[in-house]
Every structure is written in C-alpha cells, then in structure tokens.
Design a protein around this motif. Sequence first.
Motif, PDB file in Angstrom:
ATOM      1  N   VAL A  19      19.561   5.122  14.525  1.00 42.51           N
ATOM      2  CA  VAL A  19      20.204   4.306  15.564  1.00 42.51           C
ATOM      3  C   VAL A  19      19.745   4.754  16.950  1.00 42.51           C
ATOM      4  O   VAL A  19      19.338   3.936  17.782  1.00 42.51           O
ATOM      5  N   LEU A  20      19.800   6.055  17.193  1.00 41.68           N
ATOM      6  CA  LEU A  20      19.473   6.557  18.526  1.00 41.68           C
ATOM      7  C   LEU A  20      17.987   6.383  18.844  1.00 41.68           C
ATOM      8  O   LEU A  20      17.624   6.029  19.970  1.00 41.68           O
ATOM      9  N   ALA A  21      17.125   6.591  17.859  1.00 37.29           N
ATOM     10  CA  ALA A  21      15.691   6.381  18.070  1.00 37.29           C
ATOM     11  C   ALA A  21      15.388   4.907  18.323  1.00 37.29           C
ATOM     12  O   ALA A  21      14.545   4.573  19.167  1.00 37.29           O
ATOM     13  N   ALA A  22      16.093   4.015  17.621  1.00 36.59           N
ATOM     14  CA  ALA A  22      15.909   2.571  17.843  1.00 36.59           C
ATOM     15  C   ALA A  22      16.281   2.194  19.271  1.00 36.59           C
ATOM     16  O   ALA A  22      15.747   1.230  19.831  1.00 36.59           O
ATOM     17  N   GLY A  23      17.172   2.971  19.876  1.00 40.01           N
ATOM     18  CA  GLY A  23      17.579   2.729  21.254  1.00 40.01           C
ATOM     19  C   GLY A  23      16.698   3.425  22.274  1.00 40.01           C
ATOM     20  O   GLY A  23      16.979   3.377  23.465  1.00 40.01           O
ATOM     21  N   GLY A  24      15.641   4.085  21.812  1.00 35.52           N
ATOM     22  CA  GLY A  24      14.696   4.698  22.734  1.00 35.52           C
ATOM     23  C   GLY A  24      14.860   6.190  22.957  1.00 35.52           C
ATOM     24  O   GLY A  24      14.115   6.781  23.737  1.00 35.52           O
ATOM     25  N   ALA A  25      15.806   6.822  22.276  1.00 30.67           N
ATOM     26  CA  ALA A  25      15.993   8.262  22.444  1.00 30.67           C
ATOM     27  C   ALA A  25      14.926   9.027  21.669  1.00 30.67           C
ATOM     28  O   ALA A  25      14.436   8.564  20.641  1.00 30.67           O
ATOM     29  N   SER A  26      14.590  10.187  22.172  1.00 30.43           N
ATOM     30  CA  SER A  26      13.727  11.129  21.458  1.00 30.43           C
ATOM     31  C   SER A  26      14.655  12.007  20.633  1.00 30.43           C
ATOM     32  O   SER A  26      15.582  12.616  21.169  1.00 30.43           O
ATOM     33  N   VAL A  27      14.423  12.080  19.312  1.00 32.76           N
ATOM     34  CA  VAL A  27      15.347  12.776  18.421  1.00 32.76           C
ATOM     35  C   VAL A  27      14.625  13.888  17.667  1.00 32.76           C
ATOM     36  O   VAL A  27      13.542  13.662  17.120  1.00 32.76           O
ATOM     37  N   ASP A  28      15.230  15.068  17.654  1.00 32.70           N
ATOM     38  CA  ASP A  28      14.739  16.129  16.775  1.00 32.70           C
ATOM     39  C   ASP A  28      15.911  16.670  15.972  1.00 32.70           C
ATOM     40  O   ASP A  28      17.066  16.495  16.348  1.00 32.70           O
ATOM     41  N   HIS A  29      15.594  17.267  14.825  1.00 36.04           N
ATOM     42  CA  HIS A  29      16.619  17.761  13.905  1.00 36.04           C
ATOM     43  C   HIS A  29      16.571  19.277  13.785  1.00 36.04           C
ATOM     44  O   HIS A  29      15.497  19.878  13.848  1.00 36.04           O
ATOM     45  N   LEU A  30      17.727  19.850  13.571  1.00 38.47           N
ATOM     46  CA  LEU A  30      17.855  21.246  13.162  1.00 38.47           C
ATOM     47  C   LEU A  30      18.741  21.250  11.928  1.00 38.47           C
ATOM     48  O   LEU A  30      19.820  20.647  11.941  1.00 38.47           O
TER      49      LEU A  30
END
Length: 190
Positions: A19-30
Amino acid sequence: MTNVTIFGTGNMGSAIAGVLAAGGASVDHLGSAETGTITGDVVVLAVPYPALATIVEQYADQLAGKVVVDITNPLDFSTFDALTVPAGSSAAAELQAKLPNSHVLKAFNTNFAATLAAKQVGDVATTVLIAGDDADAKAALQQLVTAGGLEAVDAGSLKRAHELEAIGFLQLTLAASEKISWTAGFALVK
C-alpha cells in the motif's frame, strides 16, 4: 518521498508495504529478530504484540523523533478470550510510555492483510483507522495511506487505541472461529 521502515515481513508487513509503496513511499524491511539501522521517518511495527518489548529495547534511540505505527492487537492467543493489556489501556499507550520521544500511532490493527492488498472489504474501499496524539504524524500517515489507494480516517487521540484494539480483537476472534473469513472484515461506509 517518504521513507518507511517496516518491522516484520509477514502477511501484514508485506500488505502494508504494498500500500505504502503504491503511494510513492520508499519502503525497507527489518525482520523482528534481526538488528539493523532504521532508515525511515515512519516506522511500522508489523509484528506480534510480544515482539514490541524487544524492538523497544534494541531500537529506542533510533525511534526517537520518528512516527511509530503500532499495528498490534494484544490478544491472549492461548485463549482468544481477552486482551493482555490492563482495562482501559492499549498496546499503543504502553508503547508511547516507553518511547516518549516518538510519535506513536495506532493503525492497521482493524484490517486483515487480504483487505489491505485487495484495497476492498466486500464492495467498500478498505479504511485504515488512525489514532494518535500528534496531528502532523496522523496527517502524514493518512496521506501515505490514501496515496496508496485506501481510505483513512482520523479516529482521534491515542486514547482511542483502546477501542481500535477491541475492534481488532473482535475481528480476530470471529475469523479464528470461522464466523468470517480472513478476507472479510469491518467496513466503514461514509
């Protein structure tokens, strides 16, 4: 562009990331068990409630000044019959007390991963309810959620996390007892 770090790589962490990436956010996971550096200004804790203590212990300094989104439901999973926080409190309120220099929000705990990914509950757009005491933090998360194609509603102060966790508790118990499916859920009709 907003940078988001998501703790947790399970169904919820992946759905929220989508959802957040579809909105243009850069996402990383831990992963909840790994150590690393938090790069996001927004940090989503998509982990089981008991994992919050370890994350706070390991990352409290890095979480200072950040928007911290608690998605947990502090459910007693051995009985599915009670919340494990004191009456009138919430996991999010406890988290805010442990992270006084962070902006803790409660969100996504009333949603299932399938409804986040599908962006619908039945024929209604999926709505993310957001509670917190920092208006700017809530507005920032609301913007990320709506840019990702979902609805978002400011549910009030962090005190409302208590009611959001009760809704999450009810929804989880209904799904676990097979009264609703894991692709169902509560919808907000405006």
